[in-house]
Write a protein that holds these residues in place. Structure first.
Motif, PDB file in Angstrom:
ATOM      1  N   VAL A   1       0.771  -1.234   0.077  1.00  0.00           N
ATOM      2  CA  VAL A   1       0.056  -0.022  -0.023  1.00  0.00           C
ATOM      3  C   VAL A   1       0.949   1.227   0.006  1.00  0.00           C
ATOM      4  O   VAL A   1       0.530   2.220  -0.842  1.00  0.00           O
ATOM      5  CB  VAL A   1      -0.896  -0.078   1.155  1.00  0.00           C
ATOM      6  CG1 VAL A   1      -1.691   1.160   1.474  1.00  0.00           C
ATOM      7  CG2 VAL A   1      -1.912  -1.009   1.173  1.00  0.00           C
ATOM      8  N   ARG A   2       1.971   1.209   0.667  1.00  0.00           N
ATOM      9  CA  ARG A   2       2.885   2.361   0.817  1.00  0.00           C
ATOM     10  C   ARG A   2       3.366   2.763  -0.445  1.00  0.00           C
ATOM     11  O   ARG A   2       3.526   3.853  -1.187  1.00  0.00           O
ATOM     12  CB  ARG A   2       3.934   2.185   1.856  1.00  0.00           C
ATOM     13  CG  ARG A   2       3.649   2.214   3.227  1.00  0.00           C
ATOM     14  CD  ARG A   2       4.924   1.952   3.881  1.00  0.00           C
ATOM     15  NE  ARG A   2       4.493   2.254   5.531  1.00  0.00           N
ATOM     16  CZ  ARG A   2       5.123   1.959   6.485  1.00  0.00           C
ATOM     17  NH1 ARG A   2       6.564   1.116   6.230  1.00  0.00           N
ATOM     18  NH2 ARG A   2       5.087   2.284   7.681  1.00  0.00           N
TER      19      ARG A   2
ATOM     20  N   GLY B   1       2.550   5.761  -2.635  1.00  0.00           N
ATOM     21  CA  GLY B   1       3.468   6.624  -2.871  1.00  0.00           C
ATOM     22  C   GLY B   1       3.987   7.397  -1.682  1.00  0.00           C
ATOM     23  O   GLY B   1       4.687   8.601  -1.752  1.00  0.00           O
ATOM     24  N   THR B   2       3.517   6.971  -0.369  1.00  0.00           N
ATOM     25  CA  THR B   2       3.807   7.564   0.804  1.00  0.00           C
ATOM     26  C   THR B   2       3.846   6.714   1.977  1.00  0.00           C
ATOM     27  O   THR B   2       3.437   5.545   1.697  1.00  0.00           O
ATOM     28  CB  THR B   2       2.889   8.822   1.037  1.00  0.00           C
ATOM     29  OG1 THR B   2       3.277   9.276   2.476  1.00  0.00           O
ATOM     30  CG2 THR B   2       1.361   7.934   1.201  1.00  0.00           C
ATOM     31  N   THR B   3       4.800   7.000   2.920  1.00  0.00           N
ATOM     32  CA  THR B   3       4.920   5.954   4.003  1.00  0.00           C
ATOM     33  C   THR B   3       3.819   6.157   4.923  1.00  0.00           C
ATOM     34  O   THR B   3       3.489   5.481   5.906  1.00  0.00           O
ATOM     35  CB  THR B   3       6.153   6.103   4.431  1.00  0.00           C
ATOM     36  OG1 THR B   3       6.693   7.325   5.125  1.00  0.00           O
ATOM     37  CG2 THR B   3       7.305   5.775   3.602  1.00  0.00           C
TER      38      THR B   3
ATOM     39  N   GLU C   1      -5.969   8.555   5.982  1.00  0.00           N
ATOM     40  CA  GLU C   1      -5.858   7.409   6.884  1.00  0.00           C
ATOM     41  C   GLU C   1      -6.671   6.081   6.951  1.00  0.00           C
ATOM     42  O   GLU C   1      -6.227   5.332   6.966  1.00  0.00           O
ATOM     43  CB  GLU C   1      -5.769   7.749   8.408  1.00  0.00           C
ATOM     44  CG  GLU C   1      -4.331   8.608   8.683  1.00  0.00           C
ATOM     45  CD  GLU C   1      -4.311   9.276  10.187  1.00  0.00           C
ATOM     46  OE1 GLU C   1      -5.349   9.196  10.846  1.00  0.00           O
ATOM     47  OE2 GLU C   1      -3.531   9.816  10.779  1.00  0.00           O
ATOM     48  N   GLU C   2      -7.880   6.570   6.820  1.00  0.00           N
ATOM     49  CA  GLU C   2      -8.867   5.592   6.874  1.00  0.00           C
ATOM     50  C   GLU C   2      -8.838   4.484   5.828  1.00  0.00           C
ATOM     51  O   GLU C   2      -8.723   3.364   5.840  1.00  0.00           O
ATOM     52  CB  GLU C   2     -10.351   5.916   7.168  1.00  0.00           C
ATOM     53  CG  GLU C   2     -11.350   4.829   7.368  1.00  0.00           C
ATOM     54  CD  GLU C   2     -12.973   5.405   7.501  1.00  0.00           C
ATOM     55  OE1 GLU C   2     -13.669   4.519   7.561  1.00  0.00           O
ATOM     56  OE2 GLU C   2     -13.139   6.733   7.662  1.00  0.00           O
ATOM     57  N   ALA C   3      -8.904   5.232   4.345  1.00  0.00           N
ATOM     58  CA  ALA C   3      -8.401   4.530   3.240  1.00  0.00           C
ATOM     59  C   ALA C   3      -7.423   3.656   3.341  1.00  0.00           C
ATOM     60  O   ALA C   3      -7.180   2.427   2.664  1.00  0.00           O
ATOM     61  CB  ALA C   3      -8.782   5.657   2.037  1.00  0.00           C
ATOM     62  N   PHE C   4      -6.304   4.138   3.679  1.00  0.00           N
ATOM     63  CA  PHE C   4      -4.945   3.553   3.822  1.00  0.00           C
ATOM     64  C   PHE C   4      -5.071   2.364   4.588  1.00  0.00           C
ATOM     65  O   PHE C   4      -4.736   1.260   4.191  1.00  0.00           O
ATOM     66  CB  PHE C   4      -3.964   4.549   4.478  1.00  0.00           C
ATOM     67  CG  PHE C   4      -2.304   4.180   4.309  1.00  0.00           C
ATOM     68  CD1 PHE C   4      -1.764   4.750   3.020  1.00  0.00           C
ATOM     69  CD2 PHE C   4      -1.798   3.379   5.037  1.00  0.00           C
ATOM     70  CE1 PHE C   4      -0.275   4.311   2.800  1.00  0.00           C
ATOM     71  CE2 PHE C   4      -0.629   3.131   4.965  1.00  0.00           C
ATOM     72  CZ  PHE C   4       0.227   3.841   3.682  1.00  0.00           C
TER      73      PHE C   4
ATOM     74  N   VAL D   1      -4.792  -1.744   3.768  1.00  0.00           N
ATOM     75  CA  VAL D   1      -3.775  -2.634   4.248  1.00  0.00           C
ATOM     76  C   VAL D   1      -4.690  -3.866   4.824  1.00  0.00           C
ATOM     77  O   VAL D   1      -4.196  -5.083   4.626  1.00  0.00           O
ATOM     78  CB  VAL D   1      -2.998  -1.892   5.377  1.00  0.00           C
ATOM     79  CG1 VAL D   1      -2.279  -2.927   6.308  1.00  0.00           C
ATOM     80  CG2 VAL D   1      -2.194  -0.567   4.888  1.00  0.00           C
ATOM     81  N   ALA D   2      -5.652  -3.584   5.577  1.00  0.00           N
ATOM     82  CA  ALA D   2      -6.297  -4.734   6.164  1.00  0.00           C
ATOM     83  C   ALA D   2      -6.991  -5.316   4.846  1.00  0.00           C
ATOM     84  O   ALA D   2      -6.888  -6.889   5.119  1.00  0.00           O
ATOM     85  CB  ALA D   2      -7.721  -4.341   6.788  1.00  0.00           C
ATOM     86  N   ASP D   3      -7.524  -4.855   3.974  1.00  0.00           N
ATOM     87  CA  ASP D   3      -8.080  -5.826   2.788  1.00  0.00           C
ATOM     88  C   ASP D   3      -6.809  -6.769   2.221  1.00  0.00           C
ATOM     89  O   ASP D   3      -7.274  -7.816   1.769  1.00  0.00           O
ATOM     90  CB  ASP D   3      -8.710  -4.984   1.752  1.00  0.00           C
ATOM     91  CG  ASP D   3     -10.010  -4.498   2.485  1.00  0.00           C
ATOM     92  OD1 ASP D   3     -10.469  -4.991   3.312  1.00  0.00           O
ATOM     93  OD2 ASP D   3     -10.390  -3.516   1.640  1.00  0.00           O
ATOM     94  N   ILE D   4      -5.846  -6.033   1.962  1.00  0.00           N
ATOM     95  CA  ILE D   4      -4.654  -6.690   1.197  1.00  0.00           C
ATOM     96  C   ILE D   4      -4.092  -7.718   2.050  1.00  0.00           C
ATOM     97  O   ILE D   4      -3.730  -8.915   1.772  1.00  0.00           O
ATOM     98  CB  ILE D   4      -3.593  -5.680   0.533  1.00  0.00           C
ATOM     99  CG1 ILE D   4      -4.389  -5.092  -0.412  1.00  0.00           C
ATOM    100  CG2 ILE D   4      -2.415  -6.482   0.107  1.00  0.00           C
ATOM    101  CD1 ILE D   4      -3.674  -3.642  -0.856  1.00  0.00           C
ATOM    102  N   ALA D   5      -4.036  -7.616   3.635  1.00  0.00           N
ATOM    103  CA  ALA D   5      -3.398  -8.348   4.417  1.00  0.00           C
ATOM    104  C   ALA D   5      -4.284  -9.651   4.548  1.00  0.00           C
ATOM    105  O   ALA D   5      -3.747 -10.717   4.291  1.00  0.00           O
ATOM    106  CB  ALA D   5      -3.288  -7.943   5.675  1.00  0.00           C
TER     107      ALA D   5
END
Length: 104
Positions: free
Chosen positions: A28-29, A33-35, A42-45, A49-53
Motif C-alpha cells: 500500500v505504501r 507513494g507515501t509511507t 488514514e482510513e482509506a490507507f 492494508v487490512a483488505d490486502i493482508a
C-alpha cells in the motif's frame, strides 16, 4: 517488486499474519507513494492494508508446491548478500564519479 516485500510462500515455519500485514503495508505504501497517509486518507490507507493482508493470507494459504520448504535463515542470508552486492556496486560507482571529477 518492492525490495522490502519478501516472498512468503513455502517457508518453514509458515508465514505469520503479522508478515502478511507487513507485506500488505509495504504494498500500500508503494502504491500510495507515501509511507504515512495524510489525516484525511488514514482510513482509506488502513482499510486497504487490512483488505490486502486478508487477501495475502488467503493466497499464501492456498498456494501448493512440490518444492521443499525454504529455511528462513537461508532466505535472509540470500537477501543480505544481494543487498551487500547492491551497496558495493553503488559505492564503486560513486568512487568512479569522484575520481572523474578530481581529474583536470
Amino acid at each position: 517488486m518492492c525490495r522490502n516485500i519478501v516472498p512468503l510462500n513455502n517457508l518453514d515455519p509458515a508465514a505469520t499474519d503479522e508478515e502478511c500485514r507487513d507485506a500488505a503495508l509495504q504494498f500500500v505504501r508503494k502504491i500510495a507513494g507515501t509511507t504515512k497517509p495524510s489525516r484525511v486518507n488514514e482510513e482509506a490507507f488502513a482499510n486497504a492494508v487490512a483488505d490486502i493482508a486478508v487477501a495475502t493470507r488467503a493466497l499464501v494459504d492456498a498456494l501448493v508446491t512440490s518444492a521443499p520448504p525454504k529455511r528462513r535463515e537461508d532466505e535472509a542470508a540470500k537477501r543480505q548478500a544481494r543487498s551487500a552486492d547492491r551497496y558495493e556496486a553503488i559505492r564503486r560507482y560513486q568512487d568512479e564519479k569522484r575520481a572523474a571529477r578530481a581529474m583536470p
